[in-house]
Design a protein around this motif. Structure first.
Motif, PDB file in Angstrom:
ATOM      1  N   VAL A   1       0.925  -1.035  -0.093  1.00  0.00           N
ATOM      2  CA  VAL A   1      -0.273   0.159  -0.035  1.00  0.00           C
ATOM      3  C   VAL A   1       0.837   1.114  -0.090  1.00  0.00           C
TER       4      VAL A   1
ATOM      5  N   PRO B   1      -8.834   4.058   2.289  1.00  0.00           N
ATOM      6  CA  PRO B   1      -9.613   3.054   1.903  1.00  0.00           C
ATOM      7  C   PRO B   1      -8.861   1.684   1.596  1.00  0.00           C
ATOM      8  N   MET B   2      -7.645   1.651   1.283  1.00  0.00           N
ATOM      9  CA  MET B   2      -6.712   0.430   0.958  1.00  0.00           C
ATOM     10  C   MET B   2      -6.449  -0.079   2.501  1.00  0.00           C
TER      11      MET B   2
ATOM     12  N   ILE C   1      -9.487  -2.004   3.692  1.00  0.00           N
ATOM     13  CA  ILE C   1      -9.592  -3.476   3.156  1.00  0.00           C
ATOM     14  C   ILE C   1      -8.463  -4.189   4.133  1.00  0.00           C
ATOM     15  N   VAL C   2      -7.520  -3.915   4.054  1.00  0.00           N
ATOM     16  CA  VAL C   2      -6.672  -4.571   5.067  1.00  0.00           C
ATOM     17  C   VAL C   2      -7.083  -4.950   6.410  1.00  0.00           C
TER      18      VAL C   2
ATOM     19  N   GLU D   1     -10.117   1.229  -5.671  1.00  0.00           N
ATOM     20  CA  GLU D   1      -9.078   0.930  -4.464  1.00  0.00           C
ATOM     21  C   GLU D   1      -8.628  -0.704  -4.597  1.00  0.00           C
TER      22      GLU D   1
ATOM     23  N   ARG E   1      -5.912  -0.954  -6.875  1.00  0.00           N
ATOM     24  CA  ARG E   1      -4.742  -0.412  -6.427  1.00  0.00           C
ATOM     25  C   ARG E   1      -3.909  -1.412  -5.230  1.00  0.00           C
ATOM     26  N   ILE E   2      -4.896  -1.697  -4.519  1.00  0.00           N
ATOM     27  CA  ILE E   2      -4.178  -2.632  -3.550  1.00  0.00           C
ATOM     28  C   ILE E   2      -3.538  -3.947  -4.151  1.00  0.00           C
TER      29      ILE E   2
ATOM     30  N   GLY F   1      -0.444  -3.097  -5.405  1.00  0.00           N
ATOM     31  CA  GLY F   1       0.706  -3.016  -4.558  1.00  0.00           C
ATOM     32  C   GLY F   1       1.174  -4.678  -4.120  1.00  0.00           C
TER      33      GLY F   1
ATOM     34  N   ILE G   1      -5.859 -11.950   2.357  1.00  0.00           N
ATOM     35  CA  ILE G   1      -6.398 -10.815   3.052  1.00  0.00           C
ATOM     36  C   ILE G   1      -7.187  -9.726   2.297  1.00  0.00           C
ATOM     37  N   VAL G   2      -6.948  -9.550   1.086  1.00  0.00           N
ATOM     38  CA  VAL G   2      -7.496  -8.759   0.318  1.00  0.00           C
ATOM     39  C   VAL G   2      -9.154  -9.048   0.154  1.00  0.00           C
TER      40      VAL G   2
ATOM     41  N   GLY H   1     -11.000  -8.911   3.192  1.00  0.00           N
ATOM     42  CA  GLY H   1     -11.318  -7.534   3.362  1.00  0.00           C
ATOM     43  C   GLY H   1     -12.527  -6.852   2.448  1.00  0.00           C
ATOM     44  N   ILE H   2     -12.445  -7.464   1.229  1.00  0.00           N
ATOM     45  CA  ILE H   2     -13.628  -6.882   0.575  1.00  0.00           C
ATOM     46  C   ILE H   2     -15.187  -7.725   0.463  1.00  0.00           C
TER      47      ILE H   2
END
Lengths: 197, 197
Positions: free
Chosen positions: A168, A184-185, A188-189, B160, B163-164, B167, B188-189, B192-193
């Motif tokens: 991130v 926002p990221m 999510i984590v 987002e 983006r993550i 990352g 994890i992602v 998270g979503i």
DNA sequence: GAACTATACGGAGATAGTCTCCGTTTAGCA
DNA sequence: TGCTAAACGGAGACTATCTCCGTATAGTTC
């Protein structure tokens, strides 16, 4: 009486002129990296510091060595931040949220630092490796606290958490976003590692 | 009869020798980037392709332009992958899991590409910007499907997510990990979503 | 198939960054 | 004041990027 934090640490003491140049170089590097990012010209940094390139390279054989020295206090701040969070007694979510935000802030201090930290993370040969270990230990501490509180999902590993938060940070750094835009990221984590409810 | 996919797209047609050099350059670039990463010497790539540096720079004014051309089929593959996932009819978690994995695989094809993609993401001036838009659109499509399925948490934004996951890709690329090692971070992602349960 | 010209080539060289070597300078000490 | 280990600094070797322009040639025209 004032502690000279920015001064080279212990080792065999440097001659007065050497110490002066060492400090000037780090100061010049701070400026240069701030203005130009992690690719700033080393010869230019030497020039700013008013020394020859030879002097720069004697003190700092590689770019990473210079960056490492520049970040001396960085590791201390990281460590202090993690301790503060652990001591705060805040609930896991808030604690982690603050820690992650600080993580991104700190790592974003120098443009290009996030990438450096990431490549050093699994490379013991890098001078920055030690800093990563400090960072990893600090992160481990905060994550462990959350785990004790019974807030974490099963199978969440501190190392992976560190990796993804570094990811991130890199996104923020490389896309030219502000640290605040990490929120926002990071959310999510957080949802990804905390137990639901 | 065979479609020449690797050939420069439409525009005013190139002279035969120019087209040949263009193709050779891209092939040489593929090799060089694979061996030496995104910092490979451009003059060296020209040499490999058996042309002078001038020829390389005429076809590709910047390093990014060359990388962009090299990734021509990349965008198509991305798009195809996302469509396949959407069409698969798999439950949201599996669909997203596969998509993220493909995302990381594809972006990790060329060492250093992840970083390039990330800096181009918010920079319309970059030649790679278009590719990022393809990537963003593909990702949007898969995320939208999951949303229709009612599987996503409120407030999860496709941008987002992209983006993550970028990352994560960068972490993999920069730390020298294998794409398979992205799995814990992607987990994890996902958690998270996606809505719990 | 010869002549013509727009198109493309290629490599020498200007510019810039990295890093080293070694003759010169100086801080610290006696 | 003189000595010497420590440190300096800048010329220059090396490497990479990118440009300029004289030369070569693909494709066309007659």
């Amino acid at each position: 009486m004032t502690a000279d934090v920015s001064t080279q640490t212990a080792q065999k003491p440097l001659r007065a002129d050497a110490q002066r140049n060492y400090d000037n170089l780090i100061e010049a590097a701070r400026e240069a990296f701030r203005e130009r990012g992690a690719e700033a010209s080393l010869d230019d940094i030497a020039k700013r510091a008013g020394v020859g390139p030879g002097t720069l390279y004697r003190h700092f054989p590689t770019r990473d060595a210079l960056i490492d020295a520049m970040m001396r206090d960085w590791a201390e701040r990281i460590d202090a931040d993690s301790q503060a969070v652990v001591d705060s007694g805040l609930p896991a979510r808030e604690a982690l949220q603050i820690w992650f935000t600080r993580f991104v802030d700190n790592i974003g201090l120098y443009h290009g630092a996030a990438a450096k930290v990431m490549s050093a993370m699994d490379d013991p040969k890098s001078p920055i490796y030690r800093k990563c270990q400090v960072l990893a230990a600090a992160n481990e501490k905060v994550v462990a606290k959350a785990r004790e509180d019974g807030a974490l999902r099963d199978g969440v590993d501190a190392r992976e958490v560190m990796r993804i938060v570094s990811g991130v940070s890199t996104v923020i750094d490389q896309s030219g976003l502000t640290p605040a835009q990490a929120e926002p990221m990071l959310a999510i984590v957080l949802d990804g590692i905390l137990l639901p409810d």
